[in-house]
Design an enzyme around this catalytic site. Structure first.
Site, PDB file in Angstrom:
ATOM      1  N   ALA A  93      66.673  31.832  39.775  1.00  0.00           N
ATOM      2  CA  ALA A  93      68.129  32.330  40.328  1.00  0.00           C
ATOM      3  C   ALA A  93      69.188  32.318  39.662  1.00  0.00           C
ATOM      4  O   ALA A  93      69.969  33.459  39.018  1.00  0.00           O
ATOM      5  CB  ALA A  93      67.846  32.368  41.967  1.00  0.00           C
ATOM      6  N   LYS A 116      59.328  32.901  32.404  1.00  0.00           N
ATOM      7  CA  LYS A 116      60.696  33.265  32.857  1.00  0.00           C
ATOM      8  C   LYS A 116      61.491  33.334  31.618  1.00  0.00           C
ATOM      9  O   LYS A 116      62.245  34.159  31.685  1.00  0.00           O
ATOM     10  CB  LYS A 116      61.242  32.476  33.943  1.00  0.00           C
ATOM     11  CG  LYS A 116      60.426  32.619  35.425  1.00  0.00           C
ATOM     12  CD  LYS A 116      61.265  31.915  36.463  1.00  0.00           C
ATOM     13  CE  LYS A 116      60.439  31.921  37.679  1.00  0.00           C
ATOM     14  NZ  LYS A 116      60.911  31.169  38.856  1.00  0.00           N
ATOM     15  N   CYS A 130      64.980  25.834  48.364  1.00  0.00           N
ATOM     16  CA  CYS A 130      64.709  27.457  48.903  1.00  0.00           C
ATOM     17  C   CYS A 130      63.057  27.695  49.293  1.00  0.00           C
ATOM     18  O   CYS A 130      62.946  28.667  49.769  1.00  0.00           O
ATOM     19  CB  CYS A 130      65.032  28.184  47.485  1.00  0.00           C
ATOM     20  SG  CYS A 130      63.892  27.749  46.139  1.00  0.00           S
TER      21      CYS A 130
END
Ligand SMILES: [Zn+2]
Length: 357
Positions: free
Chosen positions: A42, A89, A191
């Site tokens: 993120a 990613k 998270c």
């Protein structure tokens, strides 16, 4: 894609150069700069987008993970196609970033950052931007930045809360002096345990990117010399001035070892038969590091014969085992074992499926 020569992008940075502290001179400095972004989740995806749009000349990305549906709520560079294709990613981000700005260099490493590769990844960069999700990697980044005299732009988010600071060798203390060791509880919330709100991520990433643009455009005196904590939900903001280097610290103290004085340290090589593992926090995933590279083509065939459902792309092989767990194999010898939080079990699955053809 349309030929860029037919659509000259001359106005690309006009709103940024009109901003007086940057101007044309600052823009040229940005174009000459190189940044390393560690972790392209993120925070990292947002940081990468800011750096690429701002015109930073070279953006290096490194990430060990692949895109999953649970990322899409907050990891702004990725879409459903990336998750379906199980793209790493770093690679998925680089694809998008090159479309956003084809005039800069974007490089992507699909790798786990560790003591044996961080020095080469960070070599020659002007800044290291923190997009990681764990204390151990952040502390490693802080150590290497203080060793190589590179500013480290720290950021962390969990729930609706975040923290941000710019740590500058020779000026501020290092991350180790601020948050303690790898085992400290100061980063207890992650998270995975408390969730994470996308706007909180963007808030912290914006603070990091803002400081990065200041530094890279030659506005070092404008750097905010504080540790900032924010809770976006209750809106509380706390700021405290960063302490100077701690004279007793080997990283940020007066006696700190600088690159030029370094005796070359042997990287910690993984032996042929050494198998390492770390449990990735709260995700029911273990990363197993095998002693040698994986020949994905051969493994694809043998796993197929053993009844595994496979997803294959040019970066990795994902195998769904008949017992329900999933193995994500990378050519560098890493395996992400999903569906177990038990390192021993993960290693056993790797041995069963990868080492006994
Ligand atoms: Zn220190």
């Amino acid at each position: 894609m349309a030929d860029i020569a037919e659509f000259p992008m001359t106005d690309r940075y006009s709103r940024q150069t009109r901003f007086a502290p940057i101007g044309e001179a600052g823009q040229r400095k940005l174009a000459a700069a190189t940044v390393l972004i560690v972790g392209v989740g993120a925070l990292g995806a947002s940081l990468a987008q800011h750096m690429v749009r701002a015109g930073v000349g070279e953006v290096r990305l490194v990430d060990r993970d692949f895109v999953e549906p649970s990322n899409l709520q907050r990891q702004m560079l990725f879409d459903e196609e990336d998750a379906i294709a199980v793209l790493p990613k770093a690679a998925a981000a680089a694809n998008k970033l090159r479309k956003i700005n084809s005039s800069i260099t974007v490089s992507a490493a699909v790798a786990d950052v560790n003591a044996s590769n961080i020095e080469s990844l960070a070599r020659g960069v002007n800044l290291v931007l923190d997009g990681t999700d764990n204390a151990a990697t952040r502390l490693l980044l802080s150590d290497i930045c203080f060793k190589q005299d590179i500013p480290f732009i720290y950021g962390g988010v969990a729930g609706a809360q975040g923290m941000q600071a710019v740590l500058i060798p020779g000026k501020t203390s290092c991350l180790r002096c601020l948050i303690g060791s790898e085992d400290s509880d100061s980063e207890g919330d992650t998270c995975d345990t408390v969730g994470v709100l996308a706007p909180a991520v963007e808030f912290i990433a914006s603070l990091q990117a803002g400081e990065a643009v200041k530094w890279l455009s030659g506005n070092q005196t404008a750097i905010r010399g504080t540790w900032l904590s924010v809770d976006l939900w209750s809106f509380r903001l706390r700021e405290s001035v960063l302490p100077q280097g701690n004279s007793h610290c080997a990283h940020c103290g007066q006696g700190r070892v600088r690159t030029a004085e370094l005796i070359a340290e042997e990287a910690d090589p993984i032996g042929e038969d050494a198998i390492g593992s770390i449990v990735l926090c709260g995700r029911d995933t273990v990363q197993v590091t095998l002693g040698s590279p994986l020949l994905l083509g051969d493994l694809e065939k043998s796993l197929g014969r053993r009844g595994c459902r496979l997803t294959v792309n040019r970066y990795l092989v994902k195998a769904e085992l008949p017992s329900g767990e999933q193995l994500i194999l990378f050519p560098d010898g890493r395996v992400l074992v999903q569906g177990t939080g038990d390192a021993e079990n993960a290693i056993k699955l790797c041995k069963t499926y990868l080492m006994q053809g």
